[in-house]
Each structure stands twice: as C-alpha cells, then as structure tokens.
Design a protein around this motif. Structure first.
Motif, PDB file in Angstrom:
ATOM      1  N   MET A   1       0.846  -1.202   0.000  1.00 26.21           N
ATOM      2  CA  MET A   1       0.000   0.000   0.000  1.00 26.21           C
ATOM      3  C   MET A   1       0.882   1.252   0.000  1.00 26.21           C
ATOM      4  SD  MET A   1      -2.842   1.237   2.815  1.00 26.21           S
ATOM      5  CE  MET A   1      -3.889  -0.184   2.544  1.00 26.21           C
ATOM      6  N   SER A   2       0.553   2.207  -0.880  1.00 20.86           N
ATOM      7  CA  SER A   2       1.336   3.431  -0.927  1.00 20.86           C
ATOM      8  C   SER A   2       1.102   4.253   0.334  1.00 20.86           C
ATOM      9  CB  SER A   2       0.968   4.261  -2.156  1.00 20.86           C
ATOM     10  OG  SER A   2      -0.260   4.937  -1.963  1.00 20.86           O
ATOM     11  N   LYS A   3       2.049   5.121   0.629  1.00 18.56           N
ATOM     12  CA  LYS A   3       1.952   5.953   1.821  1.00 18.56           C
ATOM     13  C   LYS A   3       0.747   6.889   1.757  1.00 18.56           C
ATOM     14  CE  LYS A   3       5.200   8.248   4.930  1.00 18.56           C
ATOM     15  NZ  LYS A   3       6.588   8.753   5.067  1.00 18.56           N
ATOM     16  N   ILE A   4       0.420   7.357   0.562  1.00 19.47           N
ATOM     17  CA  ILE A   4      -0.724   8.251   0.405  1.00 19.47           C
ATOM     18  C   ILE A   4      -2.031   7.483   0.618  1.00 19.47           C
ATOM     19  CG2 ILE A   4      -2.014   9.643  -1.261  1.00 19.47           C
ATOM     20  CD1 ILE A   4       0.686  10.510  -2.430  1.00 19.47           C
ATOM     21  N   LYS A   5      -2.127   6.306   0.030  1.00 20.00           N
ATOM     22  CA  LYS A   5      -3.326   5.485   0.225  1.00 20.00           C
ATOM     23  C   LYS A   5      -3.513   5.152   1.697  1.00 20.00           C
ATOM     24  CE  LYS A   5      -5.627   1.309  -1.434  1.00 20.00           C
ATOM     25  NZ  LYS A   5      -5.538   0.122  -2.316  1.00 20.00           N
ATOM     26  N   ASP A   6      -2.420   4.835   2.353  1.00 27.11           N
ATOM     27  CA  ASP A   6      -2.471   4.511   3.770  1.00 27.11           C
ATOM     28  C   ASP A   6      -3.002   5.685   4.589  1.00 27.11           C
ATOM     29  OD1 ASP A   6      -1.858   2.759   6.043  1.00 27.11           O
ATOM     30  OD2 ASP A   6      -0.298   4.225   6.503  1.00 27.11           O
ATOM     31  N   LEU A   7      -2.576   6.912   4.230  1.00 24.86           N
ATOM     32  CA  LEU A   7      -3.040   8.098   4.939  1.00 24.86           C
ATOM     33  C   LEU A   7      -4.550   8.264   4.816  1.00 24.86           C
ATOM     34  CD1 LEU A   7      -2.542  10.883   6.382  1.00 24.86           C
ATOM     35  CD2 LEU A   7      -2.325  11.850   4.075  1.00 24.86           C
ATOM     36  N   PHE A   8      -5.059   8.162   3.590  1.00 26.56           N
ATOM     37  CA  PHE A   8      -6.486   8.394   3.378  1.00 26.56           C
ATOM     38  C   PHE A   8      -7.349   7.276   3.954  1.00 26.56           C
ATOM     39  CE2 PHE A   8      -4.996  11.388   0.063  1.00 26.56           C
ATOM     40  CZ  PHE A   8      -5.772  12.475   0.398  1.00 26.56           C
ATOM     41  N   GLU A   9      -6.804   6.078   4.041  1.00 31.66           N
ATOM     42  CA  GLU A   9      -7.588   4.955   4.561  1.00 31.66           C
ATOM     43  C   GLU A   9      -7.409   4.749   6.057  1.00 31.66           C
ATOM     44  OE1 GLU A   9      -6.860   1.450   2.261  1.00 31.66           O
ATOM     45  OE2 GLU A   9      -7.811   2.283   0.456  1.00 31.66           O
ATOM     46  N   SER A  10      -6.536   5.538   6.671  1.00 29.18           N
ATOM     47  CA  SER A  10      -6.244   5.356   8.093  1.00 29.18           C
ATOM     48  C   SER A  10      -7.382   5.814   9.003  1.00 29.18           C
ATOM     49  CB  SER A  10      -4.979   6.130   8.472  1.00 29.18           C
ATOM     50  OG  SER A  10      -5.199   7.533   8.377  1.00 29.18           O
ATOM     51  N   GLY A  11      -8.231   6.714   8.495  1.00 27.37           N
ATOM     52  CA  GLY A  11      -9.295   7.263   9.320  1.00 27.37           C
ATOM     53  C   GLY A  11      -8.836   8.368  10.256  1.00 27.37           C
ATOM     54  N   LYS A  12      -7.568   8.759  10.156  1.00 23.97           N
ATOM     55  CA  LYS A  12      -7.031   9.782  11.051  1.00 23.97           C
ATOM     56  C   LYS A  12      -7.470  11.185  10.652  1.00 23.97           C
ATOM     57  CE  LYS A  12      -2.872   7.066  12.105  1.00 23.97           C
ATOM     58  NZ  LYS A  12      -1.389   6.999  11.971  1.00 23.97           N
ATOM     59  N   ILE A  13      -7.808  11.367   9.385  1.00 25.35           N
ATOM     60  CA  ILE A  13      -8.202  12.693   8.903  1.00 25.35           C
ATOM     61  C   ILE A  13      -9.502  12.584   8.110  1.00 25.35           C
ATOM     62  CG2 ILE A  13      -5.876  13.661   8.797  1.00 25.35           C
ATOM     63  CD1 ILE A  13      -5.951  13.043   5.758  1.00 25.35           C
ATOM     64  N   LYS A  14     -10.290  13.644   8.146  1.00 26.05           N
ATOM     65  CA  LYS A  14     -11.494  13.701   7.323  1.00 26.05           C
ATOM     66  C   LYS A  14     -11.164  14.311   5.962  1.00 26.05           C
ATOM     67  CE  LYS A  14     -16.196  15.549   7.198  1.00 26.05           C
ATOM     68  NZ  LYS A  14     -17.215  16.388   7.883  1.00 26.05           N
ATOM     69  N   SER A  15     -10.338  15.342   5.975  1.00 20.21           N
ATOM     70  CA  SER A  15      -9.909  15.995   4.743  1.00 20.21           C
ATOM     71  C   SER A  15      -8.456  16.419   4.918  1.00 20.21           C
ATOM     72  CB  SER A  15     -10.791  17.214   4.435  1.00 20.21           C
ATOM     73  OG  SER A  15     -10.499  17.749   3.164  1.00 20.21           O
ATOM     74  N   ALA A  16      -7.615  16.081   3.956  1.00 19.73           N
ATOM     75  CA  ALA A  16      -6.179  16.336   4.064  1.00 19.73           C
ATOM     76  C   ALA A  16      -5.844  17.774   3.694  1.00 19.73           C
ATOM     77  CB  ALA A  16      -5.406  15.383   3.164  1.00 19.73           C
ATOM     78  N   PHE A  17      -4.869  18.333   4.379  1.00 17.18           N
ATOM     79  CA  PHE A  17      -4.344  19.646   4.032  1.00 17.18           C
ATOM     80  C   PHE A  17      -3.033  19.422   3.279  1.00 17.18           C
ATOM     81  CE2 PHE A  17      -2.238  23.736   5.814  1.00 17.18           C
ATOM     82  CZ  PHE A  17      -2.421  24.371   4.600  1.00 17.18           C
ATOM     83  N   ILE A  18      -2.989  19.925   2.022  1.00 19.28           N
ATOM     84  CA  ILE A  18      -1.839  19.699   1.143  1.00 19.28           C
ATOM     85  C   ILE A  18      -1.267  21.044   0.691  1.00 19.28           C
ATOM     86  CG2 ILE A  18      -0.985  18.481  -0.903  1.00 19.28           C
ATOM     87  CD1 ILE A  18      -3.537  16.750  -0.773  1.00 19.28           C
ATOM     88  N   PRO A  19      -0.328  21.608   1.444  1.00 20.24           N
ATOM     89  CA  PRO A  19       0.311  22.853   1.022  1.00 20.24           C
ATOM     90  C   PRO A  19       1.343  22.599  -0.088  1.00 20.24           C
ATOM     91  CG  PRO A  19       0.504  22.480   3.403  1.00 20.24           C
ATOM     92  CD  PRO A  19       0.097  21.191   2.774  1.00 20.24           C
ATOM     93  N   TYR A  20       1.606  23.651  -0.861  1.00 23.93           N
ATOM     94  CA  TYR A  20       2.597  23.605  -1.946  1.00 23.93           C
ATOM     95  C   TYR A  20       3.518  24.806  -1.842  1.00 23.93           C
ATOM     96  CZ  TYR A  20       4.625  24.747  -6.476  1.00 23.93           C
ATOM     97  OH  TYR A  20       5.506  25.103  -7.467  1.00 23.93           O
ATOM     98  N   PHE A  21       4.800  24.602  -2.146  1.00 21.39           N
ATOM     99  CA  PHE A  21       5.685  25.737  -2.416  1.00 21.39           C
ATOM    100  C   PHE A  21       6.803  25.299  -3.343  1.00 21.39           C
ATOM    101  CE2 PHE A  21       7.952  23.756   1.041  1.00 21.39           C
ATOM    102  CZ  PHE A  21       9.290  24.076   0.875  1.00 21.39           C
ATOM    103  N   THR A  22       7.429  26.271  -3.999  1.00 27.84           N
ATOM    104  CA  THR A  22       8.481  26.022  -4.979  1.00 27.84           C
ATOM    105  C   THR A  22       9.832  25.923  -4.295  1.00 27.84           C
ATOM    106  OG1 THR A  22       7.246  27.268  -6.646  1.00 27.84           O
ATOM    107  CG2 THR A  22       9.583  26.889  -7.080  1.00 27.84           C
ATOM    108  N   LEU A  23      10.537  24.836  -4.529  1.00 26.40           N
ATOM    109  CA  LEU A  23      11.870  24.682  -3.971  1.00 26.40           C
ATOM    110  C   LEU A  23      12.832  25.702  -4.576  1.00 26.40           C
ATOM    111  CD1 LEU A  23      12.177  20.770  -3.965  1.00 26.40           C
ATOM    112  CD2 LEU A  23      11.767  22.278  -2.001  1.00 26.40           C
ATOM    113  N   GLY A  24      13.681  26.283  -3.737  1.00 25.37           N
ATOM    114  CA  GLY A  24      14.684  27.228  -4.218  1.00 25.37           C
ATOM    115  C   GLY A  24      14.285  28.681  -4.162  1.00 25.37           C
ATOM    116  N   ASP A  25      13.084  28.971  -3.687  1.00 26.11           N
ATOM    117  CA  ASP A  25      12.617  30.355  -3.569  1.00 26.11           C
ATOM    118  C   ASP A  25      12.599  30.771  -2.101  1.00 26.11           C
ATOM    119  OD1 ASP A  25      11.408  32.854  -3.957  1.00 26.11           O
ATOM    120  OD2 ASP A  25       9.385  31.997  -3.872  1.00 26.11           O
TER     121      ASP A  25
END
Length: 266
Positions: A1-25
C-alpha cells in the motif's frame, strides 16, 4: 500500500491539508526551513515544486517564484538534498513533487524516480503529461514498481470519457482543478463544485483533492466539507514572496497561515 493510500484509509483525517511551495525560492536552504515550518504546523501531505522554465499550469505568483528560484544554480542533486532534509524532519508526512515532464526526461525516468524515492517522495503531479501516451504508461509502470503514485489532474472541462480512461493510471488521489485557467487565489468557485467532486469520487474511486484558487480559512473549511483534501499553493507562495527577504518574518508568517488553514479543515 502506498503511503498516500495509507493516509487516506487510516481514518485519522477527514480531509487532508496539502500545502505547496516552490523549492529554491528564495534559496534552497531557506526552502528546507520553510518545509519544516509547514510540516510542523499541520500539513498532511506536502507538495514540493521543482522549478522549470515553462510552468504552463501556474499563475503569476508561482511563475515569479519559479523565476526567483531559477536565479539560483539549478541541479537535481540540490533538489534531492533539500527534499531529503525536509523528509528527515517529519518522515510520517508524505512528500509529493509537482514537476513538468521535461525535467524528469532530462534526468532519466529511472534515475529520477530512484533519487526521488530515496529523498522521501511518494508521488508525482505532472501537469503537462497526457495520460494516454507511451510516456505516461512507462512512467506509471516505473512508479508502480517503486510503490509511488501518479496523481492526475482533472479539470471542469474533462469529459466523462476522459475521466473514465484516467482510472487506468491514477493512484494516490485526484488533483481536481476547481476552476478554469492557471493557479492563483480566487474569491468564488463554481456553484456545482460539490456535485463535480462527488461525481469524480464515484467514478474514479479515489480521494478527490481540490486545488487552484483556495486561499482563505473560510474557503478551505467550506470545500473540505465535501473534498478529501485541500491544496493551497499561491497563497503560500505569496507569503514567501512578500517576506522572503526577511527570513524570520517569512517563517513566522508561514507558520501562522498554515496553522489557521489547519484549524479550518476538520
């Protein structure tokens, strides 16, 4: 099982928070500290942008971030070094690269994936990769060998036929583009957003994470009521842009913003 699949199926979160930023800035060492700050204040998955000279899916805020990043000397060894340092800080949080296909091809698919996985990356978002090409199939097979995810984007213009076809090479989650155009903060979203996300989830049978335009705690809270995840990039990048020349100020502003969004997402 992928780490992402495991996160969503774990029941620990209802909705995931996924921040983004550009490396090197504005530089790679500051990126390490920004990544740690974001992880410490509530990211469930962290999306890291690899700078590329033609970021066609990105709006002006992220385009400027990429331009600032590319003023530094670009190297994959530096990208992977920074990624590894961020991953080492909190190994239980999945890391995802947002990149375009050209850098992967230039590096070599197998070499890129091996180094990315070794750095802690468990999935890729590639905005310019058509899902129905030989390159996409090869990449998907190589990712699957490494238990990594290929995260496809779906837009409001995606047809039912295309969405059905995406199922063959989609893993992890679907990145749903909430509105037409490029990335950037928006005040309003389509009135049928909830219905579109529900349809996608029923059709593809994967978590649906919404991005492009979300920036405020109220927006994040509302959309997280029916999306499996909230992706925020431009608002984070703007904080770095406005405060990056004063590192302590930028780090504090990031911490406060991430914490506010985290609280707003159930």
């Amino acid at each position: 099982m992928s780490k992402i699949k495991d996160l969503f199926e774990s029941g620990k979160i209802k909705s995931a928070f996924i921040p983004y930023f550009t490396l090197g800035d504005p530089n790679y060492n500051d990126s390490i500290e920004f990544g740690k700050t974001i992880l410490d204040n509530g990211a469930d998955i962290l999306e890291l942008g690899i700078p590329f000279s033609d970021p066609v899916a990105d709006g002006p805020v992220i385009q400027r971030a990429v331009a600032r990043s590319l003023k530094n000397k670009f190297s994959f060894s530096e990208i992977f070094r920074v990624t590894k340092e961020i991953h080492r800080h909190k190994k239980d949080v999945p890391l995802v690269y947002l990149t375009y296909f050209n850098p992967i091809f230039h590096c070599g698919i197998e070499d890129f994936l091996n180094q990315a996985k070794d750095s802690g990356v468990v999935g890729l978002v590639i905005p310019d990769l058509p899902f129905d090409t030989k390159e996409s199939e090869v990449l998907f097979q190589e990712l699957r060998k490494r238990d990594m995810d290929l995260i496809h984007l779906v837009t409001p213009a995606s047809t039912k036929k295309r969405i059905e076809a995406l199922k063959k090479t989609s893993t992890g989650f679907i990145y749903y583009v909430t509105s037409f155009g490029v990335t950037g903060e928006r005040r309003e979203f389509s009135v049928d957003l909830k219905e579109r996300i529900r349809f996608l989830k029923e059709t593809i049978q994967l978590p649906i994470c919404a991005g492009f335009g979300i920036s405020t705690p109220d927006q994040a809270g509302q959309i997280s009521g029916y999306a499996d995840g909230i992706i925020i990039g431009s608002a984070i990048q703007r904080i770095i842009e406005e405060n990056g020349h004063e590192f302590p100020k930028a780090k504090q502003a990031l911490a406060e913003y991430i914490a506010k969004i985290r609280v707003a997402i159930p």
